[in-house]
Every structure is written in C-alpha cells, then in structure tokens.
Design an enzyme around this catalytic site. Structure first.
Site, short mmCIF file in Angstrom:
data_model
loop_
_atom_site.label_atom_id
_atom_site.label_comp_id
_atom_site.label_asym_id
_atom_site.label_seq_id
_atom_site.Cartn_x
_atom_site.Cartn_y
_atom_site.Cartn_z
N PHE A 1 0.77 -1.17 -0.06
CA PHE A 1 0.15 0.08 -0.18
C PHE A 1 0.87 1.33 0.10
O PHE A 1 1.96 1.30 0.48
CB PHE A 1 -1.02 0.06 1.39
N ARG B 1 -7.53 3.05 4.65
CA ARG B 1 -6.45 3.16 3.71
C ARG B 1 -6.28 2.43 2.75
O ARG B 1 -6.18 1.09 2.95
CB ARG B 1 -4.98 3.66 4.47
N GLY B 2 -5.92 2.58 1.41
CA GLY B 2 -5.59 1.70 0.41
C GLY B 2 -4.95 2.09 -0.80
O GLY B 2 -4.37 3.34 -0.58
N GLY B 3 -4.80 1.40 -1.64
CA GLY B 3 -3.79 1.71 -2.78
C GLY B 3 -4.32 2.97 -3.56
O GLY B 3 -3.46 3.61 -4.21
N GLY C 1 -6.12 5.65 -2.19
CA GLY C 1 -6.01 6.49 -1.28
C GLY C 1 -6.63 6.36 -0.04
O GLY C 1 -6.96 5.28 0.53
N ASP D 1 -9.51 -6.27 -7.52
CA ASP D 1 -9.17 -6.31 -6.16
C ASP D 1 -10.08 -6.91 -5.21
O ASP D 1 -10.47 -6.21 -4.25
CB ASP D 1 -8.63 -5.07 -5.58
#
EC number: 2.7.11.1
Length: 628
Positions: free
Chosen positions: A64, A313-315, A317, A432
C-alpha cells in the site's frame, strides 16, 4: 514404502523452503525494496500505515502507498498525512524511476537528504508541514523534470540554492514559513514566482520580498505625484469646484494605485505564473443524479480530512467519514492521482461511467469533487463496515456474522460482480476482490466497493491497471505471473473471499506458521479437507450454528472459483446460478472426473514421483459430498 514417503516428504519440504527463500530474495535483493525497507525502519509509524511493507509480499509494487509502472519499478510513494515521525534515509536516492514523493503533513525531522537529487525523474516533491531542518540541498537543482516543489512550513535554514533556478519545468514553488536567509533569486524559473512563494522567511531579502539585501542600494520609490497647476477655464470654475475636482482626482488615484502597481508587476514578469494557493471551490452542478461537491463542503464534512475520521487506507487513497450540512453521513475517498493535461475531462468521463453502474449490490457513487489539486469521490456511509472488519475486527459487544448472513453476503457480492462483468459497457474488472472491499449496509446486504477505480486513476504508468497490486492470497496465479487481469481474476478473488467467509481467517497470515500450517488460506483449507477435518476450518465464532451440507456447497463453489487455470473457472453469472441452487452438483461432478483423469495422466508420466502435485490437484480426495 515408508522410506519413499519420507524421502518425498523431505523433498517437498526442501522445495517449499527454496520457494520461500526465493520469494524473500526477490524482495530483499530488489534495490528499490531495500530503499523502502530502510525508510520504514527509520520512521515511527503509530498507525501501522506501513504494515504492508513486508518482504514476503512479492515486491514493493504490492505494498500500500506504493505505485509502480509496467516494469514493476516504483514511480510513486504516497505517505502524506500519515502521522509519521523519524528521519528520511539517503537510500531514497535509489528509486531511479520515482516521479512522486508525497510526505507532506507528518512529523518528520532532520535534513532533506541530498541524495534526493539523484531522482532525475521526479515530478513532484511534497515535504511541507513537517519539521525538516538544515539547508535545502543544492543537488535538487538536478531535478530537471520537477514541476511541484513544496517545502513550506518546516524549519529549513540557509540560502535558497541558485541551482533551483535552472529547473525550467517548475510550475509550483512554496518555500514559505521556514528560516531561510539571503537573497531570493529572480532569474530563470524563479522569475515566475510571486512573494507568496517565499513569505514568512524573515531573513530573506531582495526585490520580491520588499527588503533590500545588505550592501545593495535601497529600492527606488516611485517619483512623487505632482499635480499640474489649476488653470481656470474660460467658463470659469469656482474655488469649491476646483477643490472638489482635486479631491475626486486624488480619490481616483488612491483606488487606482493598486491596479497600477499590479499592472507594472505583470509587465515585469511573464504573463503566466504559478503559486500554490488553496484549491478553488468548484461550482455545484449535477450530472444526472451525480452531484459535484465543492472542496470546501467536503472539508467541512470531514473536519478538514482529520485523521480521526479515517475509515480506511488503500492503494487508491484514504477514505474519510463525513457529515454533510443536511446531516447525511458519507464516505469520502480522497484519491491520489497524477495530474495530466486533459485529466479533468478524463476524470469526469470515468466518474460518469462508474455512476452508471447501478445495482443493489454495488456501492453507489453519490458525487465527486474535482479541483486543480484534488480528486474526491463521495459514497453513502456503510454503517456495518466491511466483511473483513466484521469477521476479524468486531468489538466484543458486536455479534459475529450468522451463517445465514454469510450465505447472503456470498450471493449478493456474486450478483454485484456479475453485473460489472456482464451488464456494464465497457465491462468493469474489479482487480481487487476481497473481504475488505465488500461492504455491508444496514440490513447486512453485501455491497461491492472500489470497483472502477483502476480505470478512474489517470496514471500514465501504474500498477493499478497492468501490474500486480494487493497482497498474496487474494491474487490469481496468472495475474501474479503476467500482471494482466481479466474477469476470471475477479472470480479467483471471489473464491478466496468465500473461504474468508467460511473460516473467518485472513487470505495470507504468517501467524499460521506457529501451528505448522500453511500461510496461504487456500492451501490451508485444502490441507484440512484432505484430512477430512471440515469442522476445523469453519469459523469458531459460528459455534456449530451452521448446516454442514451448506458449508460443503460453499466450499465447492470456492474451489471451482480458485482453479489454477482461468479458463476452467466459472463466470460470475454461473457462480450466481450455483449459489441459487442451479447446476452446482453437475459442475462439481464434471470437475472431479476431469481431475481424476488429469492425475492419472500425471502419475503415468511420473510413475516414481508421486510427490509432484499442483496446489489445485487431488481435490477429489477431499471427498466433499455433492449438494443435497
């Protein structure tokens, strides 16, 4: 025979160890991975933002807050507003293809490493709102592709390096609120910038600061205005009229002076200049049912994107909980995105495309916000969180998910994915699918979230669309090896999500090593099934409140979805029909027959090597009964 089995077991262990060490070597030998590991080791991370920065997770491109290009090289590190402290490391200079380094709004101290000058592909360097000390490295002048340089609100000292004036691509510069000293350059790219870029540095001097430097002649004030003598006209004005006229002229001059000064500044400077200002609030418009929010509206809703309102939170944003002016709760996803020419139109087009994917089991996009510096998406707030949080992060006061609800989640999420694949034009591949991306509404109905974001993110080179993202355990084999995804990639992820529903466990968990179990959920489940220990893989939270036949059926669907060959996996529309009770028995029997034939061929080809087993083979030995 016993000796053969022992030798085979030893060989399997050896192969497993070699594979494990090989995967570790791939990450640790990666220079970029080493650099990011050094950074993590040097930072204090109270919120575990860097938890995924693990060498066992393939390579840095699966972590991430890290973005990679098609060649699996890091092009973006986004750790803004993450409550990090500590110091940067010189190894960051090893990220040769890095384009964006976002470390703003943290508590990072120490000097800005001069090694950042080695990042010759850097486009944006955002270090504002930290506690950096020492000088601005002269080496930053080698960043000839740099467009955004924000070092404001730190404690930097010393002069502004003249080398920075050679960066002709520089569009945004903010050095304000530091302790810089000396003369402000006004040549090269610096001729574009106004006093706001250098404000609140009390020891800076030069024309742009209105403070002359020691030894320089004082600035020449404009010549005093001398009004012309008043000459009576033939018609004759009274003295009162002359005075009134003089007062009017003086007032006009007073109000015109700022405009004249600004006009002089524009003639002195090039016509176009840039500086960093708060993003302009967009006008409120509606695109069909999609609302365009102003940035100010979302800032108020989220308490200026406060950390206390972060939902996840993630890839792509961070997601913030917000409350609109009318009291409605929303989830605001703040995207990290490259700004490219025409990007606004592309963003709006993709947003409209996502908004047209309307289904009971898809997270509905409520609105968006687009400014020169921000891209945000607004969704309804899901009070019951994600499936992952309900399975593994529920407070003691919250009841576990009942088996009937888990079945409902399995069917609902399958319907949502089937709609994305078969009823959207163009079709949307999620890329995902996992329990963390399946949300639950007030009635615990499954709602698939984060779909369409891979298309929405307007990156020229990104791992989101063409390379592997996510963590081991959710990723389909062909996606892991080629970086290319398809609807069958989603089917594999869905199958793993079913196993998460059944077991309550993570798809990849090193903690299972403590019991000598497989770290991969799929392999762990298969191992228990081969040993006919069905009861051991069911989530203990269910406390036997489930029907064994229904668990077996859901496992069968999961195993069909997670076959190694994407061609052999069912479509999501077929999965929906199987979960609705149509065709699972036939599909399972057909698949078992094919597996028996395939293993017979393998055994005839390797008569003395009965240890050669693919992770998807020998599943008929599990002896799962068919649907009842």
């Amino acid at each position: 025979m016993g000796r053969k089995k022992f030798e085979a077991f030893g060989f399997v262990c050896l192969i497993s160890l070699l594979l494990l060490f090989n995967s570790l070597w791939l990450a640790s030998s990666n220079m970029e991975g080493d650099a990011l590991h050094s950074l993590r080791a040097n930072l204090v991370d109270p919120n575990n933002v860097l938890q995924s920065w693990d060498p066992t997770l393939v390579n840095p491109c699966t972590w991430f807050h890290v973005t990679c290009n098609n060649e699996n090289s890091v092009i973006r590190v986004d750790l803004g507003n993450a409550d990090l402290s500590g110091q940067l490391v010189p190894q960051l200079g090893q990220l040769k293809n890095l384009q964006y380094l976002e470390l703003y709004s943290n508590n990072i101290t120490g000097p800005v490493p001069s090694d950042l000058g080695n990042l010759t592909n850097l486009v944006s360097l955002d270090l504002y709102l930290n506690s950096f000390t020492g000088p601005i490295p002269d080496s930053l002048g080698k960043l000839f592709k740099l467009r955004f340089l924000r070092l404001n609100n730190n404690s930097l000292t010393g002069p502004i390096p003249m080398s920075l004036t050679n960066i002709m691509t520089l569009q945004v510069l903010d050095l304000s609120n530091n302790r810089l000293s000396g003369s402000v350059p006004d040549n090269g790219s610096f001729s574009l910038f106004t006093p706001i870029s250098f404000a609140n540095n009390l020891d800076l001097c030069g024309p742009v600061t209105s403070r002359p430097c020691p030894g320089s002649p004082p600035f020449s004030p404009p010549p005093p205005f001398i009004p012309p003598p008043i000459v009576p006209t033939p018609g004759g004005y009274s003295a009162t009229g002359a005075i009134a006229g003089g007062v009017a002229a003086g007032a006009a001059l007073l109000f015109a002076a700022p405009a004249l000064a600004f006009a002089w500044w524009r003639r002195r400077k090039p016509q176009e200049f840039f500086f960093d200002v708060p993003a302009e609030e967009d006008p409120e418009v509606h695109l069909g049912q999609l609302k365009r929010f102003s940035l100010r509206e979302l800032q108020v809703a989220t308490d200026s994107f406060s950390n206390k309102n972060i939902l996840g939170r993630g890839g792509f944003g961070k997601v913030y909980k917000g409350r609109l002016a009318d009291g409605t709760l929303v989830a605001v996803k703040r995207l990290k995105e490259e700004r490219t020419p025409g990007g606004e139109l592309q963003f709006q087009t993709e947003v409209e495309m996502i908004s047209m994917a309307v289904h009971r089991n898809l997270l509905r996009l409520r609105g968006f916000c687009m400014t020169p510096t921000e891209r945000l998406l607004v969704y309804p707030y899901m009070a019951n969180g994600s499936v992952a949080s309900c399975l593994r992060e529920r407070p003691p006061s919250q009841l576990p998910l009942a088996w009937s609800i888990r079945q409902q989640i399995a069917l609902g999420s399958a319907r949502g994915l089937s709609y994305l694949h078969d009823h959207c034009d163009p079709k949307i591949i999620h890329r995902d699918v996992k329990a963390a991306n399946i949300l639950l509404d007030e009635e615990f109905e499954a709602v698939v979230g984060d779909f369409g974001l891979a298309r929405l993110m307007d990156y020229k080179d990104t791992h989101v669309t063409t390379a592997v993202r996510g963590t081991i355990g959710h990723i389909a084999p062909e996606y892991l090896s080629t970086g290319k995804s398809s609807e069958k990639t989603d089917v594999f992820g869905y199958g793993i999500m079913l196993l998460e529903l059944i077991t309550g466990q993570r798809a990849f968990d090193l903690a299972r090593l403590a019991n000598d179990d497989d770290v991969m959920l799929l392999d762990w489940v298969k191992g228990l099934l081969k040993e006919k220990k069905l009861e051991m893989l069911v989530d203990p939270d269910l406390q036997s409140n489930y029907t064994e036949a229904e668990v077996e059926q859901l496992i069968q669907v999961a195993l069909l979805c997670t076959q190694s060959s994407p061609m052999e996996r069912p479509k999501m529309s077929e999965v929906v029909r199987m979960l609705e009770g149509d065709g699972l028995a036939e599909k399972w029997d057909e698949w078992q027959k094919v597996e028996v034939l395939r293993q017979e061929v393998e055994l005839s080809s390797h008569p003395t090597s009965d240890w050669i087993l693919d992770s998807t083979d020998n599943l008929h030995a599990m002896e799962l009964s068919g649907p009842r």
